[in-house]
Design a protein around this motif. Structure first.
Motif, PDB file in Angstrom:
ATOM      1  N   ALA A  82       1.288  -1.079  -0.289  1.00  0.00           N
ATOM      2  CA  ALA A  82       0.026   0.408  -0.086  1.00  0.00           C
ATOM      3  C   ALA A  82       0.989   1.160   0.238  1.00  0.00           C
ATOM      4  O   ALA A  82       0.407   2.575  -0.844  1.00  0.00           O
ATOM      5  N   ILE A  83       2.273   0.941   0.927  1.00  0.00           N
ATOM      6  CA  ILE A  83       2.858   2.544   0.394  1.00  0.00           C
ATOM      7  C   ILE A  83       3.359   2.900  -0.927  1.00  0.00           C
ATOM      8  O   ILE A  83       3.381   3.787  -0.726  1.00  0.00           O
ATOM      9  N   PHE A  84       3.896   1.693  -1.563  1.00  0.00           N
ATOM     10  CA  PHE A  84       4.278   2.452  -2.795  1.00  0.00           C
ATOM     11  C   PHE A  84       3.293   2.405  -3.714  1.00  0.00           C
ATOM     12  O   PHE A  84       3.133   3.070  -4.517  1.00  0.00           O
ATOM     13  N   LEU A  85       1.869   1.875  -3.569  1.00  0.00           N
ATOM     14  CA  LEU A  85       1.124   1.891  -4.543  1.00  0.00           C
ATOM     15  C   LEU A  85       0.184   3.300  -3.421  1.00  0.00           C
ATOM     16  O   LEU A  85      -0.427   4.360  -4.662  1.00  0.00           O
ATOM     17  N   ILE A  86      -0.255   3.991  -2.947  1.00  0.00           N
ATOM     18  CA  ILE A  86      -0.364   5.236  -2.590  1.00  0.00           C
ATOM     19  C   ILE A  86       0.677   6.809  -3.224  1.00  0.00           C
ATOM     20  O   ILE A  86       0.360   7.135  -3.535  1.00  0.00           O
ATOM     21  N   ALA A  87       2.089   6.007  -2.645  1.00  0.00           N
ATOM     22  CA  ALA A  87       2.777   7.245  -3.966  1.00  0.00           C
ATOM     23  C   ALA A  87       2.953   7.273  -4.898  1.00  0.00           C
ATOM     24  O   ALA A  87       2.722   8.355  -5.820  1.00  0.00           O
ATOM     25  N   ALA A  88       2.473   6.047  -5.611  1.00  0.00           N
ATOM     26  CA  ALA A  88       2.680   5.834  -7.205  1.00  0.00           C
ATOM     27  C   ALA A  88       1.394   6.448  -8.049  1.00  0.00           C
ATOM     28  O   ALA A  88       0.757   7.144  -8.563  1.00  0.00           O
ATOM     29  N   GLY A  89       0.128   6.205  -6.869  1.00  0.00           N
ATOM     30  CA  GLY A  89      -1.172   7.230  -6.955  1.00  0.00           C
ATOM     31  C   GLY A  89      -0.958   8.150  -6.842  1.00  0.00           C
ATOM     32  O   GLY A  89      -1.793   8.825  -7.993  1.00  0.00           O
ATOM     33  N   LEU A  90      -0.735   8.608  -6.145  1.00  0.00           N
ATOM     34  CA  LEU A  90      -1.131   9.885  -5.490  1.00  0.00           C
ATOM     35  C   LEU A  90      -0.194  10.983  -6.631  1.00  0.00           C
ATOM     36  O   LEU A  90      -0.458  11.760  -7.414  1.00  0.00           O
ATOM     37  N   MET A  91       1.532  10.699  -6.920  1.00  0.00           N
ATOM     38  CA  MET A  91       1.988  10.642  -8.648  1.00  0.00           C
ATOM     39  C   MET A  91       1.263  10.603  -9.844  1.00  0.00           C
ATOM     40  O   MET A  91       1.597  12.080 -10.601  1.00  0.00           O
ATOM     41  N   GLY A  92       0.436  10.051  -9.757  1.00  0.00           N
ATOM     42  CA  GLY A  92      -0.267   9.793 -11.227  1.00  0.00           C
ATOM     43  C   GLY A  92      -1.013  10.306 -11.347  1.00  0.00           C
ATOM     44  O   GLY A  92      -1.861  11.130 -12.437  1.00  0.00           O
ATOM     45  N   VAL A  93      -2.334  10.837  -9.680  1.00  0.00           N
ATOM     46  CA  VAL A  93      -3.413  11.809 -10.205  1.00  0.00           C
ATOM     47  C   VAL A  93      -2.537  13.371 -10.311  1.00  0.00           C
ATOM     48  O   VAL A  93      -3.563  14.531 -10.602  1.00  0.00           O
ATOM     49  N   ILE A  94      -1.779  13.881  -9.350  1.00  0.00           N
ATOM     50  CA  ILE A  94      -1.261  15.093  -8.807  1.00  0.00           C
ATOM     51  C   ILE A  94      -0.767  15.685 -10.328  1.00  0.00           C
ATOM     52  O   ILE A  94      -1.000  16.495 -10.387  1.00  0.00           O
ATOM     53  N   ARG A  95       0.307  14.981 -10.482  1.00  0.00           N
ATOM     54  CA  ARG A  95       1.099  15.672 -11.593  1.00  0.00           C
ATOM     55  C   ARG A  95       0.233  15.813 -12.633  1.00  0.00           C
ATOM     56  O   ARG A  95      -0.756  14.838 -13.236  1.00  0.00           O
ATOM     57  N   LYS A  96       1.137  17.266 -12.655  1.00  0.00           N
ATOM     58  CA  LYS A  96       0.521  17.360 -14.557  1.00  0.00           C
ATOM     59  C   LYS A  96       1.704  16.686 -15.642  1.00  0.00           C
ATOM     60  O   LYS A  96       2.206  16.828 -15.811  1.00  0.00           O
ATOM     61  N   GLU A  97       0.873  17.265 -16.537  1.00  0.00           N
ATOM     62  CA  GLU A  97       1.262  16.701 -17.894  1.00  0.00           C
ATOM     63  C   GLU A  97       2.149  17.110 -18.364  1.00  0.00           C
ATOM     64  O   GLU A  97       1.945  19.196 -18.261  1.00  0.00           O
ATOM     65  N   ASP A  98       3.385  17.323 -19.100  1.00  0.00           N
ATOM     66  CA  ASP A  98       4.069  18.793 -19.292  1.00  0.00           C
ATOM     67  C   ASP A  98       3.275  18.787 -20.848  1.00  0.00           C
ATOM     68  O   ASP A  98       2.623  18.418 -21.815  1.00  0.00           O
ATOM     69  N   ARG A  99       3.006  20.139 -21.007  1.00  0.00           N
ATOM     70  CA  ARG A  99       2.507  20.599 -22.738  1.00  0.00           C
ATOM     71  C   ARG A  99       3.411  21.694 -23.215  1.00  0.00           C
ATOM     72  O   ARG A  99       3.643  22.903 -22.940  1.00  0.00           O
ATOM     73  N   VAL A 100       3.789  20.954 -24.364  1.00  0.00           N
ATOM     74  CA  VAL A 100       5.409  21.511 -25.269  1.00  0.00           C
ATOM     75  C   VAL A 100       4.864  22.378 -26.212  1.00  0.00           C
ATOM     76  O   VAL A 100       3.926  21.636 -26.994  1.00  0.00           O
TER      77      VAL A 100
END
Length: 123
Positions: free
Chosen positions: A101-119
């Motif tokens: 769960a520690i690994f999955l919460i870290a990965a899940g939060l990074m996937g949800v919160i992180r913005k896509e780069d728009r070039v």
């Protein structure tokens, strides 16, 4: 040293993918351990709820690995899948599911919160 964007564009979600897959694999290990303990308890006492909970954890681990693979294509959906599977693992097998769960919460939060780069878009 000049860092080119093209090289980093393809690697932008590698961390989430690795954390999601590792969390899912640890979840498989925890689910199999819960199934093993449930089978021993069932052979001694005649019935055990831990076997059903281990099966549920196995399903959530499949969901976690699917989220880890999907993160390159649909990062928000994959983040939610990993967060749901982390909560499901902790509910299903409690202490056995804390490390995945520690690994999955870290990965899940990074996937949800992180913005896509728009070039290439004008400001």
């Amino acid at each position: 040293m000049v860092i080119h964007y093209e090289r980093w564009k393809n690697m932008s979600r590698t961390t989430e993918m690795v954390l999601g897959i590792v969390g899912g694999l640890f979840g498989f290990g925890a689910a199999f351990f819960a199934l093993f303990v449930g089978a021993i308890d069932e052979s001694i006492n005649g019935s055990s709820e831990l076997s059903a909970l281990g099966t549920t954890a196995f399903i959530f681990s499949i969901l976690a690995v699917a989220g880890g693979i999907l993160v390159k294509f649909k990062p928000k959906l994959a983040g939610w899948l990993m967060l749901i599977s982390a909560v499901g693992l902790v509910i299903a097998i409690s202490l056995f599911g804390v490390i995945p769960a520690i690994f999955l919460i870290a990965a899940g939060l990074m996937g949800v919160i992180r913005k896509e780069d728009r070039v290439g878009q004008a400001a």
